[in-house]
Design a protein around this motif. Sequence first.
Motif, PDB file in Angstrom:
ATOM      1  N   ILE A 130       0.838  -1.200   0.000  1.00 21.18           N
ATOM      2  CA  ILE A 130       0.000   0.000   0.000  1.00 21.18           C
ATOM      3  C   ILE A 130       0.876   1.253   0.000  1.00 21.18           C
ATOM      4  N   GLU A 131       1.952   1.224   0.784  1.00 21.98           N
ATOM      5  CA  GLU A 131       2.870   2.378   0.808  1.00 21.98           C
ATOM      6  C   GLU A 131       3.526   2.582  -0.556  1.00 21.98           C
ATOM      7  N   ASP A 132       3.977   1.483  -1.169  1.00 19.93           N
ATOM      8  CA  ASP A 132       4.648   1.584  -2.477  1.00 19.93           C
ATOM      9  C   ASP A 132       3.702   2.113  -3.544  1.00 19.93           C
ATOM     10  N   THR A 133       2.419   1.764  -3.434  1.00 20.06           N
ATOM     11  CA  THR A 133       1.453   2.144  -4.474  1.00 20.06           C
ATOM     12  C   THR A 133       0.919   3.562  -4.270  1.00 20.06           C
ATOM     13  N   LEU A 134       0.708   3.951  -3.007  1.00 16.60           N
ATOM     14  CA  LEU A 134      -0.042   5.192  -2.744  1.00 16.60           C
ATOM     15  C   LEU A 134       0.820   6.387  -2.342  1.00 16.60           C
TER      16      LEU A 134
END
Length: 731
Positions: free
Chosen positions: A335-339
Amino acid sequence: RVDWYPWGDEAFEKARKLDIPIFLSIGYSTCHWWCHVMEVESFENEEVAKILNDWFVSIKVDREERPDVDKVYMTYVSALYGGGGWPLTVFLSPNLKPLMGGTYFPPDDKYGRPGFKTILRKVKEAWDTKRDALEKSGNVVIEQLRDALSAKANFQDVPNDVAVLYVDQCVEKLASSYDPKFGGFGSAPKFPRPVEDCIMLYKFRKHMEARQESEAQNIMKMVTHTLQCMARGGVHDHVGGGFHRYSVDECWHVPHFEKMLYDQGQIANVYLDTYVITGDEYYSSVARDILDYLRRDMIGEDGEIFSAEDADSAEYEGAPRKKEGSFYVWTSQEIEDTLGENAELFKNHYYVKSSGNCDLSGMSDPHNEFSGKNVLIERKPGSLMASKYGKSVDEYYGILGECRQKLFDVRSKRPRPHLDDKVIVSWNGLAISAFARASQILKSGPPGTKFYFPVAGCDPVEYLQVAEKAANFIKEKLYDASSKRLHHSYRNGPAKAPGFLDDYAFLINALLDLYEYGGKIEWLLWAVELQVIQDELFLDKQGGGYFNTPGEDPSVLLRVKEDYDGAEPSGNSMAAINMVRLSSIFDAAKSEGYKRNVEHLLAVFETRLKELGIALPLMCCAADMLTVPSRKQVVLVGNKASPEFQDMVAAAFSSYDPNRTVIQIDASNMEEMAFWESNNANIAQMARSSPSGKPAVAHVCQEFKCSPPVTSPGALRELLSKTVAAAGSAV
């Protein structure tokens, strides 16, 4: 490998010729234990395959393609062993009588339970040494079940004063099992069972009509709290839309991840009804979310609607084993990598943690399968979270929508769960109904409403087009115009199985909705025709009620009168409501015929309705509908294509009323007028005498009296609301 046969003469002949028993395995394509566990453990095992091929004729049945076969042997296993489920494992004599059965068997003996190989050897030994006794007991059980399951009515009808009590008793029982903390009725595992919400909303309306506002309010709180908890929970797919099958815990968090078509159609309808009652856009948005998921992922190029998506998928391309939920769960890092900059906001909103979030209940993840993984769940209201971040609600929801879109794009690159692309008539009927109803109900939303991914925010008229295209697919591919009969399912062509009661009843219901909400007379004509065929094929004219099968296939040993309104309504409940609806469209003679059939049907299930109404919520509603002195008829006359007429149709559906029939007529259409002349002269007269020069005129009739015609949507809404206190105040 196991030499599998389909259910049919080739397998039966082989068993008779070799004089060996049949091994029958029944499951369905998205069933975790059948497809994946027993398949891998036993059917792919060389030793097991050799035993099966040497000593048995092996038949594999998909219960969704052959519910008639499944019903016979599931009833047998449940009656003898006190429980059933899938995979269903049954051993049969060559004449198809059951010898013994069970559900899932592990491959080897374990924990004092015999393994599958031991079972196979024992059945072979019993067949060789005690065959006569085995066959005799199988015959006896089938005869006993045949008597028990083809209940006949002792009377022609159920007294009105008794019928009225069924709804009250069922609602009382449901209310006593209500979970005030997490919503829903009963405890974990929690299944969305839309028929429960249907009867609660039905009772809400009755309370409002009786001016019992606080009682109405109590019921509405149960329904709205349940629907909010479901939509906020992990049982709802926040990223892609739609609902999973059920949650394993009490808080609607960790689901069994398969998605079934029959759930989507029914759940969407409950959210639509709740939106009509409350006027709260939250519920219309969830209904759109479900329908948009179906449009995007579950509809074929000819408009057919597919059956299901599996729970299991590979974690990565080329993974040796599939795992439950792989497609849907997230690590905090992903989620961190995507958002990027919005990751923190998103993680707080959906309770995402680096250690994983399946910790809200001891039942959520007892085997730590989801350690380090997150199933998205909303635990706090968006408005509260928005103010915490110093943002307006619109801006906050806009950010969440963009985040979900990004995660959706990332998720789309993962290996997808298996799509079961069978087209089942009954399940398509449930979805067609929701699409047709949404096309009018959603028009009442305020202009300028904002929508956030995965909701597409389309013009509601598009939903009607989806419904009509799906109905046309069934008419072209699954219906024989010369015999006027339906096939049950389609995959690369229609399956051999005939249409069953559920196919006819659910499709007739959908066609009545298509006519009432969409206005084309062709759907009403087809519904009427299918009702005639349904009566010919399934109606017990002496004993009352409908059998589940046509009774023409000698390999299906039982004909059952199904009454349980479970994950899907029973064919008998749906048929009863259809006939109540049809009775309000036709003039006296035909109308009375429909009502008599409903009375006789209800008399068959009288004991169950009285003693166990909670198992038959929809049939309880049907019994009550029959006691209503006369359904409200809203007759709309005019040019159906005109915007004024369409506004009038939307106004007709702007209030919740399960005892209302909407009839749309264009008096200049010869085919329509001919239909009404021969089927209901009063309605034809109403159409002829409507004020000319008006694009739309509405007549509201009840208890053989009609109000003066009105010509504006506002006047129609006012007229319809007169029978009920302002429902909004009850919420």
